[in-house]
Design a protein around this motif. Structure first.
Motif, PDB file in Angstrom:
ATOM      1  N   ASP A  60     -99.093 -63.246  -2.434  1.00 19.27           N
ATOM      2  CA  ASP A  60     -99.146 -64.702  -2.523  1.00 19.27           C
ATOM      3  C   ASP A  60     -99.771 -65.358  -1.301  1.00 19.27           C
ATOM      4  N   GLY A  61    -100.158 -64.594  -0.309  1.00 21.23           N
ATOM      5  CA  GLY A  61    -100.713 -65.152   0.914  1.00 21.23           C
ATOM      6  C   GLY A  61    -101.928 -66.043   0.687  1.00 21.23           C
ATOM      7  N   PRO A  62    -102.933 -65.596  -0.083  1.00 19.77           N
ATOM      8  CA  PRO A  62    -104.089 -66.465  -0.313  1.00 19.77           C
ATOM      9  C   PRO A  62    -103.733 -67.776  -1.013  1.00 19.77           C
ATOM     10  N   ALA A  63    -102.803 -67.733  -1.935  1.00 18.81           N
ATOM     11  CA  ALA A  63    -102.403 -68.962  -2.634  1.00 18.81           C
ATOM     12  C   ALA A  63    -101.727 -69.935  -1.667  1.00 18.81           C
ATOM     13  N   TYR A  64    -100.855 -69.433  -0.807  1.00 14.95           N
ATOM     14  CA  TYR A  64    -100.187 -70.307   0.163  1.00 14.95           C
ATOM     15  C   TYR A  64    -101.190 -70.929   1.134  1.00 14.95           C
ATOM     16  N   LEU A  65    -102.124 -70.122   1.630  1.00 15.54           N
ATOM     17  CA  LEU A  65    -103.123 -70.657   2.556  1.00 15.54           C
ATOM     18  C   LEU A  65    -104.048 -71.654   1.868  1.00 15.54           C
ATOM     19  N   THR A  66    -104.375 -71.398   0.615  1.00 12.03           N
ATOM     20  CA  THR A  66    -105.212 -72.340  -0.136  1.00 12.03           C
ATOM     21  C   THR A  66    -104.507 -73.671  -0.298  1.00 12.03           C
ATOM     22  N   ILE A  67    -103.246 -73.634  -0.687  1.00  8.55           N
ATOM     23  CA  ILE A  67    -102.472 -74.872  -0.827  1.00  8.55           C
ATOM     24  C   ILE A  67    -102.387 -75.605   0.506  1.00  8.55           C
ATOM     25  N   LEU A  68    -102.162 -74.869   1.577  1.00  6.19           N
ATOM     26  CA  LEU A  68    -102.073 -75.472   2.905  1.00  6.19           C
ATOM     27  C   LEU A  68    -103.381 -76.171   3.284  1.00  6.19           C
ATOM     28  N   LEU A  69    -104.503 -75.490   3.079  1.00  5.86           N
ATOM     29  CA  LEU A  69    -105.789 -76.076   3.438  1.00  5.86           C
ATOM     30  C   LEU A  69    -106.155 -77.268   2.556  1.00  5.86           C
ATOM     31  N   VAL A  70    -105.981 -77.131   1.251  1.00  8.09           N
ATOM     32  CA  VAL A  70    -106.355 -78.210   0.340  1.00  8.09           C
ATOM     33  C   VAL A  70    -105.495 -79.446   0.597  1.00  8.09           C
ATOM     34  N   SER A  71    -104.217 -79.250   0.815  1.00  9.03           N
ATOM     35  CA  SER A  71    -103.347 -80.408   1.052  1.00  9.03           C
ATOM     36  C   SER A  71    -103.633 -81.061   2.404  1.00  9.03           C
ATOM     37  N   HIS A  72    -103.933 -80.260   3.427  1.00  9.13           N
ATOM     38  CA  HIS A  72    -104.222 -80.840   4.729  1.00  9.13           C
ATOM     39  C   HIS A  72    -105.610 -81.481   4.792  1.00  9.13           C
ATOM     40  N   LEU A  73    -106.504 -81.073   3.928  1.00  2.68           N
ATOM     41  CA  LEU A  73    -107.794 -81.750   3.838  1.00  2.68           C
ATOM     42  C   LEU A  73    -107.715 -82.977   2.929  1.00  2.68           C
ATOM     43  N   GLY A  74    -106.947 -82.855   1.856  1.00  2.00           N
ATOM     44  CA  GLY A  74    -106.887 -83.919   0.859  1.00  2.00           C
ATOM     45  C   GLY A  74    -106.046 -85.114   1.261  1.00  2.00           C
ATOM     46  N   ALA A  75    -104.925 -84.894   1.913  1.00  2.00           N
ATOM     47  CA  ALA A  75    -104.013 -85.999   2.235  1.00  2.00           C
ATOM     48  C   ALA A  75    -104.648 -87.042   3.171  1.00  2.00           C
ATOM     49  N   PRO A  76    -105.256 -86.653   4.285  1.00  2.00           N
ATOM     50  CA  PRO A  76    -105.884 -87.675   5.129  1.00  2.00           C
ATOM     51  C   PRO A  76    -107.071 -88.357   4.439  1.00  2.00           C
ATOM     52  N   LEU A  77    -107.820 -87.588   3.661  1.00  2.24           N
ATOM     53  CA  LEU A  77    -108.943 -88.162   2.933  1.00  2.24           C
ATOM     54  C   LEU A  77    -108.465 -89.169   1.889  1.00  2.24           C
ATOM     55  N   LEU A  78    -107.383 -88.827   1.196  1.00  6.93           N
ATOM     56  CA  LEU A  78    -106.806 -89.730   0.208  1.00  6.93           C
ATOM     57  C   LEU A  78    -106.372 -91.043   0.868  1.00  6.93           C
ATOM     58  N   LEU A  79    -105.706 -90.947   1.982  1.00  9.30           N
ATOM     59  CA  LEU A  79    -105.261 -92.143   2.702  1.00  9.30           C
ATOM     60  C   LEU A  79    -106.448 -92.973   3.189  1.00  9.30           C
TER      61      LEU A  79
END
Length: 139
Positions: A60-79
């Motif tokens: 599950d490591g790649p899935a966790y890192l993907t979620i971490l990266l997408v959320s940390h890129l998406g949240a500031p951009l969304l705001l």
């Protein structure tokens, strides 16, 4: 219990090139053969050099890192988009929902390939430890 390569029995494998090759979907050993059979299923062995790749344990490591990266890129951009343009809630849901899905689908195989390359370079989970090496390390 010491690793077989910590005693100097096996040479070190370069980490950065192995991870880059894996992230590009290539064999971490030779960089020529395809790492994946399909979207995420790792080939049992490299078709070019014959390196066994079935030892990988990315789990599950790649899935966790993907979620971490997408959320940390998406949240500031969304705001930032919301504060600058004030789009409707529906356009935000559709735009950022599709963006998150596309970014996740693009990042997931690259992160998994990098993890397989890391495991190969560090001789984890049986990479590079043939029967002769195991017998020598046990004695």
């Amino acid at each position: 219990m010491p690793h077989a390569y910590s005693d100097g029995m096996l040479p070190e494998r370069p980490l950065k090139p192995a991870m880059l090759r894996g992230a590009l979907g290539r064999c971490p050993s030779c960089g020529q053969g395809r790492l994946f059979q399909g979207y995420l299923s790792v080939s049992p062995a490299c078709p070019h050099c014959g390196e066994e790749l079935h030892h990988q344990r990315a789990d599950d490591g790649p899935a966790y890192l993907t979620i971490l990266l997408v959320s940390h890129l998406g949240a500031p951009l969304l705001l930032a988009i919301f504060m600058m343009y004030r789009p409707s809630a529906m356009s935000m849901l559709i735009g950022f929902g599709l963006g998150a899905v596309v970014l996740s689908l693009l990042l997931l195989p690259r992160i998994k390939g990098g993890m397989v390359g890391f495991q190969w370079a560090r001789r984890m989970h049986g990479f590079g430890a043939g029967p002769a090496v195991i017998e020598a390390a046990a004695s």
